[in-house]
Design an enzyme around this catalytic site. Structure first.
Site, mmCIF file in Angstrom:
data_model
loop_
_atom_site.group_PDB
_atom_site.id
_atom_site.type_symbol
_atom_site.label_atom_id
_atom_site.label_comp_id
_atom_site.label_asym_id
_atom_site.label_seq_id
_atom_site.Cartn_x
_atom_site.Cartn_y
_atom_site.Cartn_z
ATOM 1 N N HIS A 78 5.289 -0.679 -7.156
ATOM 2 C CA HIS A 78 5.834 -2.020 -6.681
ATOM 3 C C HIS A 78 6.639 -0.857 -5.190
ATOM 4 O O HIS A 78 7.415 -0.430 -5.418
ATOM 5 C CB HIS A 78 6.350 -2.807 -6.894
ATOM 6 C CG HIS A 78 6.441 -3.849 -5.898
ATOM 7 N ND1 HIS A 78 5.013 -5.346 -6.214
ATOM 8 C CD2 HIS A 78 7.173 -4.285 -5.297
ATOM 9 C CE1 HIS A 78 5.317 -5.875 -4.732
ATOM 10 N NE2 HIS A 78 6.728 -4.939 -4.475
ATOM 11 N N SER A 79 5.706 -1.078 -3.551
ATOM 12 C CA SER A 79 6.035 -0.601 -2.562
ATOM 13 C C SER A 79 6.680 0.969 -3.205
ATOM 14 O O SER A 79 5.213 2.050 -3.194
ATOM 15 C CB SER A 79 7.113 -1.953 -2.170
ATOM 16 O OG SER A 79 7.820 -1.644 -1.145
ATOM 17 N N LEU A 80 7.858 1.328 -2.281
ATOM 18 C CA LEU A 80 7.991 2.455 -2.504
ATOM 19 C C LEU A 80 6.895 3.411 -3.916
ATOM 20 O O LEU A 80 7.428 3.980 -4.117
ATOM 21 C CB LEU A 80 9.049 2.561 -3.158
ATOM 22 C CG LEU A 80 10.234 4.729 -3.556
ATOM 23 C CD1 LEU A 80 9.671 5.161 -2.494
ATOM 24 C CD2 LEU A 80 11.314 4.291 -3.188
ATOM 25 N N ALA A 82 5.069 2.580 -5.447
ATOM 26 C CA ALA A 82 3.175 2.823 -5.822
ATOM 27 C C ALA A 82 3.120 3.933 -4.927
ATOM 28 O O ALA A 82 2.145 4.702 -5.950
ATOM 29 C CB ALA A 82 2.256 1.232 -4.742
ATOM 30 N N SER A 106 0.828 -1.928 -5.823
ATOM 31 C CA SER A 106 1.503 -3.110 -5.872
ATOM 32 C C SER A 106 2.449 -2.458 -5.499
ATOM 33 O O SER A 106 3.413 -2.859 -4.513
ATOM 34 C CB SER A 106 1.747 -3.693 -7.080
ATOM 35 O OG SER A 106 2.484 -4.840 -7.046
#
Length: 261
Positions: A78-80, A82, A106
């Site tokens: 998720h975020s970083l 991803a 994500s």
């Protein structure tokens, strides 16, 4: 199947994904092992120094996966996380010959040359003065206000957050070879950090199919409603399992069980 789960900036994978095992549906539980990938400077690795260099951090992730190279696996971030998952999948496949079965990205827009800084900002967030950096974190709404207002806690977590934002800044502009894993892209419908328009760009990074799912929530929809995220993950893993099972059937057996004409 092992599902390696990578955290967002400043987050502990062990904490973020702690409840995922108990939320897996009965048919999936026991067949999918949730494996949080903790990064240096947090959780059980709190005593280690945070890593501000993308290639070094990705190499550390890859080292945690390679000993299990014979076991089918997928990556979620998720975020970083991803962007780290994408880079780890690329290194594992193209450098070590170990392709992932599926990739989940994500809360992150597609990376590439010319893309602005982490998320939707165009600033080098990790270089901001402390007060401005705190304001940036407050705008993301992922850090509890009690933590942001506690100078002692912020002194502890600031180096980790700055290192993570630096890595995100490096990875968000990085293109690269696609992977063979199908990609599932998850985004929040009210995520001001990652506009929905940036999600479709992930398609260029897979030679298989890429699906985009927009879920209710802001940038941290993964924490707000983990069940909806897990539902999408399980759906994709079942699809992958079906495809892999079909590929394993010898051609001579394709007509087995059909009535003769």
């Amino acid at each position: 199947m092992r599902l390696y789960c990578l955290p967002y900036a400043g987050g502990s994978a062990e904490r973020i994904y702690a409840g995922w095992r108990g939320r897996l549906p009965g048919l999936t539980r026991g067949r999918v092992e949730i494996v949080p990938v903790e990064l240096p400077g947090r959780g059980s690795r709190m005593s280690e120094s945070p890593v501000p260099l993308a290639d070094a951090l990705v190499a550390g992730v890859v080292r945690q996966i390679l000993p299990w190279r014979e076991t089918p696996f997928a990556l979620f971030g998720h975020s970083l996380g991803a962007m780290l998952a994408m880079e780890a999948a690329r290194v594992l496949q193209h450098r070590h010959g170990v392709p992932a079965a599926a990739l989940f990205v994500s809360g992150a827009g597609a990376p590439g040359p010319g893309v602005s800084g982490p998320g939707a900002s165009g600033t080098a967030d990790w270089l901001l003065p402390d007060a401005e950096f705190r304001a940036r974190l407050r705008g993301l709404a992922g850090t509890p206000p009690a933590v942001l207002e506690n100078d002692d806690l912020m002194a502890m977590f600031m180096p980790v957050l700055r290192a993570d934002f630096a890595v995100a800044g490096q990875l968000c502009r990085r293109g690269g070879r696609p992977v063979s894993a199908p990609i599932t892209v998850l985004g929040g419908d009210s995520d001001s950090e990652v506009p929905i328009s940036r999600l479709a760009g992930w398609r260029v990074y897979s030679t298989a199919d890429t699906v985009v799912r927009v879920l209710p929530g802001g940038h941290f929809f993964i924490d707000e409603s983990p069940e909806q995220v897990i539902t999408e993950v399980v759906r994709r893993l079942r699809d992958v399992e079906t495809v892999e099972a079909a590929r394993s059937i010898p051609h001579s057996d394709w007509g087995a069980g059909r009535p003769a004409r």
